[in-house]
Design an enzyme around this catalytic site. Sequence first.
Site, PDB file in Angstrom:
ATOM      1  N   SER A 140     -23.234   7.252 -42.258  1.00  0.00           N
ATOM      2  CA  SER A 140     -23.256   8.309 -40.404  1.00  0.00           C
ATOM      3  C   SER A 140     -24.915   6.993 -40.180  1.00  0.00           C
ATOM      4  O   SER A 140     -25.770   6.373 -41.200  1.00  0.00           O
ATOM      5  CB  SER A 140     -23.572   9.882 -40.506  1.00  0.00           C
ATOM      6  OG  SER A 140     -25.341   9.640 -39.224  1.00  0.00           O
ATOM      7  N   LYS A 155     -26.232  12.013 -46.474  1.00  0.00           N
ATOM      8  CA  LYS A 155     -25.096  10.538 -46.790  1.00  0.00           C
ATOM      9  C   LYS A 155     -26.233   9.708 -47.400  1.00  0.00           C
ATOM     10  O   LYS A 155     -25.611   8.873 -47.975  1.00  0.00           O
ATOM     11  CB  LYS A 155     -25.326  10.509 -44.848  1.00  0.00           C
ATOM     12  CG  LYS A 155     -24.485  11.152 -44.111  1.00  0.00           C
ATOM     13  CD  LYS A 155     -22.727  10.881 -45.102  1.00  0.00           C
ATOM     14  CE  LYS A 155     -21.758  12.211 -44.331  1.00  0.00           C
ATOM     15  NZ  LYS A 155     -20.810  12.008 -44.819  1.00  0.00           N
ATOM     16  N   TYR A 205     -28.101  17.326 -44.262  1.00  0.00           N
ATOM     17  CA  TYR A 205     -27.424  17.008 -44.715  1.00  0.00           C
ATOM     18  C   TYR A 205     -27.382  15.673 -44.383  1.00  0.00           C
ATOM     19  O   TYR A 205     -26.941  14.920 -45.116  1.00  0.00           O
ATOM     20  CB  TYR A 205     -27.115  16.991 -42.333  1.00  0.00           C
ATOM     21  CG  TYR A 205     -25.611  15.725 -42.016  1.00  0.00           C
ATOM     22  CD1 TYR A 205     -24.234  15.782 -42.240  1.00  0.00           C
ATOM     23  CD2 TYR A 205     -25.986  15.201 -41.461  1.00  0.00           C
ATOM     24  CE1 TYR A 205     -23.683  15.144 -41.573  1.00  0.00           C
ATOM     25  CE2 TYR A 205     -25.125  14.209 -40.606  1.00  0.00           C
ATOM     26  CZ  TYR A 205     -24.726  14.104 -41.023  1.00  0.00           C
ATOM     27  OH  TYR A 205     -23.354  12.781 -40.308  1.00  0.00           O
TER      28      TYR A 205
HETATM   29  C1  UD1 Z   1     -25.951  13.686 -33.939  1.00  0.00           C
HETATM   30  C2  UD1 Z   1     -26.943  13.788 -35.199  1.00  0.00           C
HETATM   31  C3  UD1 Z   1     -26.244  13.158 -36.076  1.00  0.00           C
HETATM   32  C4  UD1 Z   1     -25.543  13.086 -36.771  1.00  0.00           C
HETATM   33  C5  UD1 Z   1     -24.543  12.735 -35.421  1.00  0.00           C
HETATM   34  C6  UD1 Z   1     -22.486  12.823 -35.549  1.00  0.00           C
HETATM   35  C7  UD1 Z   1     -29.292  15.455 -34.631  1.00  0.00           C
HETATM   36  C8  UD1 Z   1     -30.426  15.317 -34.968  1.00  0.00           C
HETATM   37  N1  UD1 Z   1     -28.546  14.415 -35.205  1.00  0.00           N
HETATM   38  O1  UD1 Z   1     -26.550  12.977 -34.018  1.00  0.00           O
HETATM   39  O2  UD1 Z   1     -26.956  13.640 -37.611  1.00  0.00           O
HETATM   40  O3  UD1 Z   1     -24.601  11.683 -37.570  1.00  0.00           O
HETATM   41  O4  UD1 Z   1     -24.713  14.077 -35.119  1.00  0.00           O
HETATM   42  O5  UD1 Z   1     -21.984  12.837 -34.233  1.00  0.00           O
HETATM   43  O6  UD1 Z   1     -28.723  16.547 -34.938  1.00  0.00           O
HETATM   44  N2  UD1 Z   1     -28.085  16.379 -25.474  1.00  0.00           N
HETATM   45  C9  UD1 Z   1     -28.131  16.829 -24.870  1.00  0.00           C
HETATM   46  N3  UD1 Z   1     -27.722  17.965 -24.641  1.00  0.00           N
HETATM   47  C10 UD1 Z   1     -26.746  18.403 -25.395  1.00  0.00           C
HETATM   48  C11 UD1 Z   1     -26.646  17.585 -26.916  1.00  0.00           C
HETATM   49  C12 UD1 Z   1     -26.868  16.761 -26.951  1.00  0.00           C
HETATM   50  O7  UD1 Z   1     -29.300  16.162 -24.388  1.00  0.00           O
HETATM   51  O8  UD1 Z   1     -26.351  19.087 -25.729  1.00  0.00           O
HETATM   52  C13 UD1 Z   1     -28.695  14.519 -25.717  1.00  0.00           C
HETATM   53  C14 UD1 Z   1     -29.070  14.842 -27.651  1.00  0.00           C
HETATM   54  O9  UD1 Z   1     -30.405  14.414 -27.634  1.00  0.00           O
HETATM   55  C15 UD1 Z   1     -29.230  13.187 -27.682  1.00  0.00           C
HETATM   56  C16 UD1 Z   1     -27.893  12.603 -27.688  1.00  0.00           C
HETATM   57  O10 UD1 Z   1     -27.291  14.014 -26.605  1.00  0.00           O
HETATM   58  O11 UD1 Z   1     -30.091  12.125 -27.618  1.00  0.00           O
HETATM   59  C17 UD1 Z   1     -26.520  12.730 -28.810  1.00  0.00           C
HETATM   60  O12 UD1 Z   1     -27.241  13.785 -29.189  1.00  0.00           O
HETATM   61  P1  UD1 Z   1     -25.928  14.175 -30.532  1.00  0.00           P
HETATM   62  O13 UD1 Z   1     -24.233  14.283 -29.817  1.00  0.00           O
HETATM   63  O14 UD1 Z   1     -25.856  15.259 -30.851  1.00  0.00           O
HETATM   64  O15 UD1 Z   1     -25.297  13.321 -31.299  1.00  0.00           O
HETATM   65  P2  UD1 Z   1     -27.265  13.036 -31.808  1.00  0.00           P
HETATM   66  O16 UD1 Z   1     -28.604  13.371 -32.215  1.00  0.00           O
HETATM   67  O17 UD1 Z   1     -27.338  11.194 -31.861  1.00  0.00           O
END
Ligand code: UD1
Length: 342
Positions: A128, A157, A153
Amino acid sequence: MGTNKVIVTGGLGYIGSHTAVELSEKFQVVIVDDLSNSSIEVLDGISKISNSTPIFEKLDLKIKKDVKKLFDKHNDAIGLIHFAAFKAVGESVEKPLNYYENNLSSLIYILQEIDNRNLLLNLIFSSSCTVYGQAESLPITEEESIKKAESPYGNTKQISEEILFDYARTNPKINITSLRYFNPIGAHHSTNIGELPLGIPGNLVPFITQTAAGIHEKLTVFGNDYNTPDGTCVRDYIHVMDLAKAHIIALEHLIQKRNQDNYSVYNIGTGKGSSVLEVIECFVKNTRVKLNYVIGKRRVGDIESAYADNTKAKEELKWTPKYSLDDAILSAWKWEKKVRNI
Ligand code: UD1
């Protein structure tokens, strides 16, 4: 030898199932899954799309004798793609030992079996972009330094990659590639398989589609005061079918011995960053469905921006992503509608 059998651990999971579909066009697929975070119905979805039923082994790879059983039966495999792992960041903070036990022991037992049996195996590991944390420079190349992981987690990795690197040095017969995925989203266009998060999804796109489907009242955007063009975090969202394809190409690259070293890593992303607000806009524009959202606080542990430099995968593997963000978001919505009977 001489078979074209490929073992896919965690093959009923989100990325595993999409990869199994792509693999089945060229290989005989053996899916291994303990069903701890997946459902057996996924096997039907895969069979429907590929017009053939993969071999299925219900085994728990953190149990050494289950791993032995797998190789007793399938020691003629030419490849193994190792997806089976826990992946919830928050849960890993609460239950670190479960994460270390599950994610690391399965990998070690698989390598021990390969080693004991002296197998000529090509192995792809599901890694990842989380290994980079907040990168010093964007887009992120494979040369980017690996920082201390933000969660158990993420640490599993990093440690898994180190285990693979160290092991590869001791066994010139093994060929290993770690693929560092950015943010996989979307579903197979047939809607026979897709992402099935258990409970409230932590990831953005499933939360968007579930909110639009009426399951949640609203989406919270985690912070709009980041140092990015519109203040929301930037990620590299990649269609899961492009990601699936990368596994097949990376595996063929190993089988044909086109790799220089017996351990390599590749970023698998589109190379394009999108902000949370851009993803929301993209959803609304393509689906014409209203999405209720509010701006909330930053999420602890979130990084500001992460998107891939995918030059290495493009040049060495000749892999290029072909789907756009619109395609990926639409496929995610199509899948959500199917699951919810909308
Ligand atoms: C997350 C994990 C990462 C993992 C990946 C797998 C965290 C901190 N990181 O990454 O380790 O490998 O998923 O797919 O959890 N967001 C919102 N509202 C929400 C959900 C998300 O604003 O309800 C935003 C988050 O702040 C982020 C973006 O959407 O900026 C993407 O979030 P997410 O899908 O959780 O992915 P990652 O944070 O990149």
